[in-house]
Design a protein around this motif. Structure first.
Motif, PDB file in Angstrom:
ATOM      1  N   GLY A 109      -5.680   6.811   7.753  1.00  0.00           N
ATOM      2  CA  GLY A 109      -5.188   5.596   8.390  1.00  0.00           C
ATOM      3  C   GLY A 109      -5.311   4.385   7.493  1.00  0.00           C
ATOM      4  O   GLY A 109      -5.642   3.294   7.931  1.00  0.00           O
ATOM      5  N   LYS A 110      -5.043   4.579   6.195  1.00  0.00           N
ATOM      6  CA  LYS A 110      -5.262   3.514   5.219  1.00  0.00           C
ATOM      7  C   LYS A 110      -4.500   2.232   5.571  1.00  0.00           C
ATOM      8  O   LYS A 110      -5.057   1.162   5.646  1.00  0.00           O
ATOM      9  N   SER A 111      -3.198   2.377   5.758  1.00  0.00           N
ATOM     10  CA  SER A 111      -2.392   1.185   6.016  1.00  0.00           C
ATOM     11  C   SER A 111      -1.007   1.608   6.484  1.00  0.00           C
ATOM     12  O   SER A 111      -0.608   2.777   6.338  1.00  0.00           O
ATOM     13  N   LEU A 112      -0.270   0.650   7.019  1.00  0.00           N
ATOM     14  CA  LEU A 112       1.117   0.907   7.396  1.00  0.00           C
ATOM     15  C   LEU A 112       1.929   1.279   6.155  1.00  0.00           C
ATOM     16  O   LEU A 112       2.795   2.164   6.212  1.00  0.00           O
ATOM     17  N   PHE A 113       1.614   0.642   5.035  1.00  0.00           N
ATOM     18  CA  PHE A 113       2.326   0.947   3.798  1.00  0.00           C
ATOM     19  C   PHE A 113       2.137   2.407   3.402  1.00  0.00           C
ATOM     20  O   PHE A 113       3.084   3.080   2.988  1.00  0.00           O
ATOM     21  N   ALA A 114       0.905   2.932   3.562  1.00  0.00           N
ATOM     22  CA  ALA A 114       0.633   4.324   3.210  1.00  0.00           C
ATOM     23  C   ALA A 114       1.436   5.278   4.092  1.00  0.00           C
ATOM     24  O   ALA A 114       1.946   6.300   3.612  1.00  0.00           O
ATOM     25  N   LEU A 115       1.566   4.944   5.375  1.00  0.00           N
ATOM     26  CA  LEU A 115       2.344   5.782   6.285  1.00  0.00           C
ATOM     27  C   LEU A 115       3.824   5.773   5.909  1.00  0.00           C
ATOM     28  O   LEU A 115       4.482   6.813   5.903  1.00  0.00           O
ATOM     29  N   VAL A 116       4.341   4.581   5.617  1.00  0.00           N
ATOM     30  CA  VAL A 116       5.751   4.457   5.217  1.00  0.00           C
ATOM     31  C   VAL A 116       5.992   5.247   3.936  1.00  0.00           C
ATOM     32  O   VAL A 116       6.984   5.974   3.809  1.00  0.00           O
ATOM     33  N   TRP A 117       5.071   5.109   2.988  1.00  0.00           N
ATOM     34  CA  TRP A 117       5.204   5.817   1.714  1.00  0.00           C
ATOM     35  C   TRP A 117       5.206   7.334   1.937  1.00  0.00           C
ATOM     36  O   TRP A 117       6.020   8.052   1.362  1.00  0.00           O
ATOM     37  N   PHE A 118       4.302   7.806   2.799  1.00  0.00           N
ATOM     38  CA  PHE A 118       4.179   9.242   3.023  1.00  0.00           C
ATOM     39  C   PHE A 118       5.428   9.807   3.699  1.00  0.00           C
ATOM     40  O   PHE A 118       5.922  10.867   3.310  1.00  0.00           O
ATOM     41  N   PHE A 119       5.941   9.117   4.716  1.00  0.00           N
ATOM     42  CA  PHE A 119       7.038   9.664   5.504  1.00  0.00           C
ATOM     43  C   PHE A 119       8.430   9.333   4.967  1.00  0.00           C
ATOM     44  O   PHE A 119       9.386  10.063   5.250  1.00  0.00           O
ATOM     45  N   LEU A 120       8.578   8.265   4.214  1.00  0.00           N
ATOM     46  CA  LEU A 120       9.906   7.841   3.780  1.00  0.00           C
ATOM     47  C   LEU A 120      10.140   7.950   2.281  1.00  0.00           C
ATOM     48  O   LEU A 120      11.265   8.205   1.849  1.00  0.00           O
ATOM     49  N   ILE A 121       9.116   7.753   1.468  1.00  0.00           N
ATOM     50  CA  ILE A 121       9.295   7.789   0.014  1.00  0.00           C
ATOM     51  C   ILE A 121       8.964   9.182  -0.534  1.00  0.00           C
ATOM     52  O   ILE A 121       9.738   9.763  -1.298  1.00  0.00           O
ATOM     53  N   ASN A 122       7.820   9.725  -0.119  1.00  0.00           N
ATOM     54  CA  ASN A 122       7.395  11.027  -0.653  1.00  0.00           C
ATOM     55  C   ASN A 122       8.420  12.141  -0.454  1.00  0.00           C
ATOM     56  O   ASN A 122       8.711  12.888  -1.389  1.00  0.00           O
ATOM     57  N   PRO A 123       8.984  12.312   0.758  1.00  0.00           N
ATOM     58  CA  PRO A 123       9.934  13.419   0.923  1.00  0.00           C
ATOM     59  C   PRO A 123      11.193  13.274   0.079  1.00  0.00           C
ATOM     60  O   PRO A 123      11.765  14.266  -0.377  1.00  0.00           O
ATOM     61  N   VAL A 124      11.622  12.033  -0.151  1.00  0.00           N
ATOM     62  CA  VAL A 124      12.797  11.804  -1.005  1.00  0.00           C
ATOM     63  C   VAL A 124      12.483  12.228  -2.435  1.00  0.00           C
ATOM     64  O   VAL A 124      13.269  12.924  -3.100  1.00  0.00           O
ATOM     65  N   ARG A 125      11.313  11.843  -2.934  1.00  0.00           N
ATOM     66  CA  ARG A 125      10.923  12.212  -4.298  1.00  0.00           C
ATOM     67  C   ARG A 125      10.643  13.709  -4.411  1.00  0.00           C
ATOM     68  O   ARG A 125      10.950  14.338  -5.425  1.00  0.00           O
ATOM     69  N   LEU A 126      10.083  14.298  -3.352  1.00  0.00           N
ATOM     70  CA  LEU A 126       9.824  15.736  -3.362  1.00  0.00           C
ATOM     71  C   LEU A 126      11.125  16.516  -3.504  1.00  0.00           C
ATOM     72  O   LEU A 126      11.184  17.537  -4.193  1.00  0.00           O
ATOM     73  N   ALA A 127      12.174  16.038  -2.857  1.00  0.00           N
ATOM     74  CA  ALA A 127      13.480  16.700  -2.922  1.00  0.00           C
ATOM     75  C   ALA A 127      14.063  16.654  -4.329  1.00  0.00           C
ATOM     76  O   ALA A 127      14.886  17.503  -4.691  1.00  0.00           O
TER      77      ALA A 127
END
Length: 368
Positions: free
Chosen positions: A66-84
């Motif tokens: 639960g680090k921050s809202l930014f961490a959640l956004v990064w995990f759910f919106l940025i990470n999957p795009v880069r993983l692809a």
């Protein structure tokens, strides 16, 4: 609720599939361990030495903390795009959202896992509900390779991950490379004694059990250690250290022992310990690499194996004396060494490919 998370993560992933792939992007996926002090960290170290790669670290710990809202956004919106977009993906555990993903052609996905050998059954080797089997098979269809610690264990891991044996590579576990590097025992022991002056001048016995499948059983782990008896018998010779598994949240702390559960570096502790006590934990595989004595304490063997089967006969195969009661454990500590031939045979069977060069071999093989 979890399924919604998986679907959402996969949906964003497919948006990333619309973008060009990146042949220099390496994804390190660690659903539980965020510190990369394992096989993923060793792979990263080798690739950093080679140079020319970018890294994406995907860790479930980022959202659990639960680090921050930014961490959640990064995990759910940025990470999957880069993983692809990643060309190479390495994992140290199963990442369930992969059940709902299809990766672009040419993506190389390598499961490194977080343990060695073939003692406890895992994944599809377990007697799982049919819905879990279906879900896990969808995850494993994405894997290109499974890396294991010796040729002898290939059939067990092929079964566990529903893979052809040719895709199970006995290259050695990269996380074990750290045990073959030079270790400053004298300096490390001095620092440890400074933190724990009560241990100075005494040998160290490390008790490192694995978790159970219920909070109640977890809580019972420390109740099977009688520190009064231990210190009466060995207090002048040994200090007792206790390191609980990260998944044990409710165990009671006990007086008369040193709690090192919070120590981030298990490698340091294993180097310092003179004897290891464990049960079914794969930590003893690492300790065997150091050629040190292990004592096994499966006080709840019948209960544990009723829910978690083993690949091999526990009592015939573990490389050290086995104690079912605490009094037997104290007796075993008087002479903890295993039969040398049995110890050597165990090491050869389960850890033959672990020699300090595993990470380089993995990189050379799967990224050729």
């Amino acid at each position: 609720m979890k399924k919604l998370f998986y679907y959402f993560y996969a949906s964003v992933f497919y948006l990333g599939r619309l973008l060009p792939g990146n042949k220099k992007l390496v994804a390190l996926v660690s659903p539980h361990n965020a510190s990369l002090n394992d096989s993923l960290g060793e792979i990263k170290r080798v690739l950093e030495e080679k140079g020319g790669y970018d890294f994406l670290v995907v860790s479930g710990a980022d959202i659990r903390s639960g680090k921050s809202l930014f961490a959640l956004v990064w995990f759910f919106l940025i990470n999957p795009v880069r993983l692809a977009r990643a060309k190479y993906i390495f994992l140290n555990d199963n990442f369930t959202p992969m059940a709902f993903m299809r990766f672009r052609k040419g993506t190389v996905i390598t499961q490194l896992w977080h343990g060695e050998g073939a003692l406890k059954k895992m994944c599809l080797a377990l007697n799982l509900p049919e819905n879990i089997v279906r879900l896990e098979k969808k995850v494993y269809r994405n894997y290109t390779y499974i890396v294991v610690s010796s040729p002898a264990v290939i059939p067990f891991w092929a079964q566990a991950f529903d893979k052809d044996e040719k895709d199970v590579l006995p290259l050695g576990s990269p996380r074990t490379d750290a045990y073959f590097r030079a270790f400053d025992y004298k300096g490390a022991r001095a620092r440890f004694d400074e933190q724990h002056p009560e241990c100075k001048g005494r040998k160290l016995v490390l008790y490192a059990p694995t978790f159970r499948d219920s909070p109640g059983a977890d809580k019972d782990i420390t109740r099977h250690i009688d520190t009064v008896k231990f210190n009466e018998r060995f207090g002048g010779e040994y200090a007792l250290l206790i390191r609980l598994h990260p998944q044990v949240h409710s165990a009671e702390k006990i007086a008369g022992a040193i709690d090192v559960t919070g120590c981030p570096d298990i490698i340091n502790l294993l180097h310092l310990a003179d004897v290891l006590i464990t049960d079914y934990s794969s930590v003893f595989m690492d300790y065997v690499l150091l050629d040190k004595p292990c004592v096994f304490y499966p006080y709840d063997y019948e209960e544990y194996t009723a829910g978690r089967e083993l690949f091999t006969n526990y009592f015939e195969n573990v490389p050290g004396p086995v104690a079912r009661t605490f009094d037997e454990l104290l007796d075993a500590l008087r002479s903890p060494q295993a039969d040398p031939e049995k110890y050597r045979a165990f090491k050869e069977y389960h850890l033959a490919s672990c020699d300090g060069g595993s990470a380089k071999r993995v990189v050379q093989t799967v990224m050729k």
